[in-house]
Design a protein around this motif. Structure first.
Motif, mmCIF file in Angstrom:
data_model
loop_
_atom_site.group_PDB
_atom_site.id
_atom_site.type_symbol
_atom_site.label_atom_id
_atom_site.label_comp_id
_atom_site.label_asym_id
_atom_site.label_seq_id
_atom_site.Cartn_x
_atom_site.Cartn_y
_atom_site.Cartn_z
ATOM 1 N N MET A 86 0.308 -13.636 34.712
ATOM 2 C CA MET A 86 -0.511 -13.833 35.902
ATOM 3 C C MET A 86 -1.926 -14.252 35.529
ATOM 4 N N ALA A 87 -2.443 -13.738 34.400
ATOM 5 C CA ALA A 87 -3.790 -14.127 33.953
ATOM 6 C C ALA A 87 -3.842 -15.625 33.669
ATOM 7 N N TYR A 88 -2.863 -16.134 32.945
ATOM 8 C CA TYR A 88 -2.816 -17.578 32.650
ATOM 9 C C TYR A 88 -2.598 -18.385 33.929
ATOM 10 N N LEU A 89 -1.724 -17.893 34.777
ATOM 11 C CA LEU A 89 -1.448 -18.603 36.025
ATOM 12 C C LEU A 89 -2.715 -18.686 36.875
ATOM 13 N N PHE A 90 -3.447 -17.591 36.936
ATOM 14 C CA PHE A 90 -4.686 -17.557 37.714
ATOM 15 C C PHE A 90 -5.727 -18.503 37.126
ATOM 16 N N LEU A 170 -9.272 -2.609 26.463
ATOM 17 C CA LEU A 170 -10.561 -3.250 26.186
ATOM 18 C C LEU A 170 -10.491 -4.743 26.482
ATOM 19 N N GLY A 171 -9.414 -5.388 26.062
ATOM 20 C CA GLY A 171 -9.254 -6.817 26.312
ATOM 21 C C GLY A 171 -9.222 -7.125 27.794
ATOM 22 N N LEU A 172 -8.517 -6.310 28.569
ATOM 23 C CA LEU A 172 -8.441 -6.527 30.013
ATOM 24 C C LEU A 172 -9.806 -6.362 30.664
ATOM 25 N N LEU A 173 -10.550 -5.335 30.259
ATOM 26 C CA LEU A 173 -11.885 -5.113 30.827
ATOM 27 C C LEU A 173 -12.834 -6.257 30.455
ATOM 28 N N LEU A 174 -12.751 -6.732 29.206
ATOM 29 C CA LEU A 174 -13.577 -7.869 28.795
ATOM 30 C C LEU A 174 -13.221 -9.118 29.587
ATOM 31 N N TRP A 175 -11.930 -9.315 29.815
ATOM 32 C CA TRP A 175 -11.479 -10.474 30.582
ATOM 33 C C TRP A 175 -12.044 -10.437 31.999
ATOM 34 N N LEU A 176 -11.973 -9.286 32.633
ATOM 35 C CA LEU A 176 -12.493 -9.149 33.994
ATOM 36 C C LEU A 176 -14.007 -9.367 34.028
ATOM 37 N N ASN A 227 -11.776 -14.857 24.187
ATOM 38 C CA ASN A 227 -11.935 -13.791 23.193
ATOM 39 C C ASN A 227 -11.300 -12.495 23.666
ATOM 40 N N ALA A 228 -11.384 -12.234 24.975
ATOM 41 C CA ALA A 228 -10.763 -11.036 25.537
ATOM 42 C C ALA A 228 -9.246 -11.079 25.364
ATOM 43 N N LEU A 229 -8.648 -12.257 25.560
ATOM 44 C CA LEU A 229 -7.206 -12.397 25.363
ATOM 45 C C LEU A 229 -6.824 -12.165 23.905
ATOM 46 N N ILE A 230 -7.685 -12.617 22.991
ATOM 47 C CA ILE A 230 -7.417 -12.394 21.563
ATOM 48 C C ILE A 230 -7.448 -10.908 21.235
ATOM 49 N N VAL A 231 -8.454 -10.202 21.763
ATOM 50 C CA VAL A 231 -8.547 -8.754 21.533
ATOM 51 C C VAL A 231 -7.279 -8.062 22.045
ATOM 52 N N ALA A 232 -6.839 -8.444 23.239
ATOM 53 C CA ALA A 232 -5.649 -7.832 23.817
ATOM 54 C C ALA A 232 -4.388 -8.168 23.026
ATOM 55 N N ALA A 233 -4.413 -9.276 22.271
ATOM 56 C CA ALA A 233 -3.227 -9.714 21.523
ATOM 57 C C ALA A 233 -3.086 -9.025 20.169
ATOM 58 N N ILE A 234 -4.136 -8.378 19.682
ATOM 59 C CA ILE A 234 -4.084 -7.771 18.344
ATOM 60 C C ILE A 234 -2.969 -6.729 18.231
ATOM 61 N N PRO A 235 -2.853 -5.771 19.162
ATOM 62 C CA PRO A 235 -1.744 -4.808 19.045
ATOM 63 C C PRO A 235 -0.379 -5.485 19.090
ATOM 64 N N ALA A 236 -0.244 -6.521 19.904
ATOM 65 C CA ALA A 236 1.035 -7.227 19.991
ATOM 66 C C ALA A 236 1.349 -7.927 18.676
ATOM 67 N N TRP A 237 0.326 -8.505 18.049
ATOM 68 C CA TRP A 237 0.534 -9.157 16.749
ATOM 69 C C TRP A 237 0.994 -8.132 15.710
ATOM 70 N N LEU A 238 0.385 -6.963 15.718
ATOM 71 C CA LEU A 238 0.805 -5.907 14.793
ATOM 72 C C LEU A 238 2.246 -5.489 15.069
ATOM 73 N N ASP A 239 2.635 -5.496 16.344
ATOM 74 C CA ASP A 239 3.997 -5.137 16.706
ATOM 75 C C ASP A 239 5.016 -6.147 16.173
#
Length: 314
Positions: A86-90, A170-176, A227-239
């Motif tokens: 939804m973030a990308y779509l928006f 944190l990534g979501l809050l930065l994005w907002l 940058n906010a999206l990158i921060v939010a992606a770090i845990p997913a990258w580790l996963d």
């Protein structure tokens, strides 16, 4: 070689999707969709008109396409896939619908200044085949949507962990926060331009609100969105560790981080701040003083008192 070189990093990053099992399918779908979209919306109109401005329609609609692919085909935790999709779509529809409105109003009948500036770059490099370069630039934008700009969405959407990581919050809050900043900056400039038009002072410098601390606060905020999206992606990258070969996993992380560099270069040097300032300095008498007193990109305190426009400014 000069026509091929700009494409190589993006094509190379696109190939990486073939070696990430969880992302291979959505990478394929997005790639085919982006090429079709850019062919119809950017490449053909640009070839017929000789204007590169159609990228302003294709690029954001391509972001929306990344969001749709993420929502429809990604195999990850549903709530996480929903948020990033939804973030990308928006983001894509917000800019894309605005570009379509400008096209409908006839603004695309003239090349936008940032793409006029690109032609000046080609002239300095001795490039004379502008028709071919227009197609190359259009493909670069398309492959950016296929590769690097899709990294945060696809990495986050294929995270299998059910737990919410603090970096995701944190990534979501930065994005907002970044989106609010960008919206406020755009609104302040629009209000300023309307007021100056009402006063018949169309060549004044916008130095009100956030524009007193940065000459391009909207571009800075857009950079922070990514940058906010990158921060939010770090845990997913580790996963993703262990689900792909080590080299592929490392390259996936590098590619995700590199999005910040790409967007900074674009927003400052390529189609953002510097092209805008090239023309502003020519038509706005006070702009050089504004450049000396105010940071170009990163917000900061004014170095000297700035002259404020006469009359109401908001």
């Amino acid at each position: 070689m000069i026509f091929i070189a700009p494409l190589l990093p993006f094509v190379g990053a696109s190939i990486l999707w073939f070696f990430v099992p969880d992302i291979c399918q959505i990478g394929w779908i997005n790639g085919v969709g982006q090429l079709l979209l850019f062919t119809l919306v950017v490449c053909i109109p640009a070839w017929r008109t000789g204007r590169l401005s159609y990228v302003d329609i294709g690029w954001p609609l391509g972001l929306a396409l990344i969001g749709l692919v993420t929502l429809s085909f990604a195999q990850g935790v549903s709530w996480r896939r929903m948020i990033i999709g939804m973030a990308y779509l928006f983001m894509g529809l917000r800019m894309g619908v605005g570009a379509l409105r400008m096209w409908h109003a006839g603004h695309f009948k003239k090349e936008f200044p940032r793409y006029q500036y690109q032609r000046l770059r080609w002239e300095r490099k001795g490039i004379t085949n502008t028709q071919l370069m227009i197609q190359v630039e259009a493909l670069v934008q398309g492959f950016a949507n296929i590769s690097f700009l899709a990294f945060p969405a696809f990495v986050i959407a294929t995270n299998r962990s059910e737990q919410v990581h603090p970096l995701e919050i944190l990534g979501l809050l930065l994005w907002l926060a970044a989106f609010v900043m960008e919206s406020v900056a755009d609104a302040q400039k629009l209000a300023f331009l309307r007021e100056m038009k009402r006063q018949n002072q169309t060549r004044k410098v916008c130095n009100v609100g956030l524009w007193r601390y940065s000459r391009h606060p909207n571009y800075f905020a857009e950079w922070m969105v990514w940058n906010a999206l990158i921060v939010a992606a770090i845990p997913a990258w580790l996963d993703h560790q262990g689900r792909s070969p080590l080299v592929t996993w490392v390259l996936l992380g590098i590619g995700t981080l590199y999005v910040s560099r790409i967007m900074y270069t674009t927003l400052v040097h390529y189609t953002g701040a510097k092209p805008a300032e090239y023309f502003s300095a020519q038509k706005r008498p006070d702009y050089q003083a504004y450049q000396q007193s105010t940071n170009m990109f990163f917000p900061g305190p004014s170095r000297v008192d700035q002259p404020r426009p006469q009359g109401k400014s908001t």
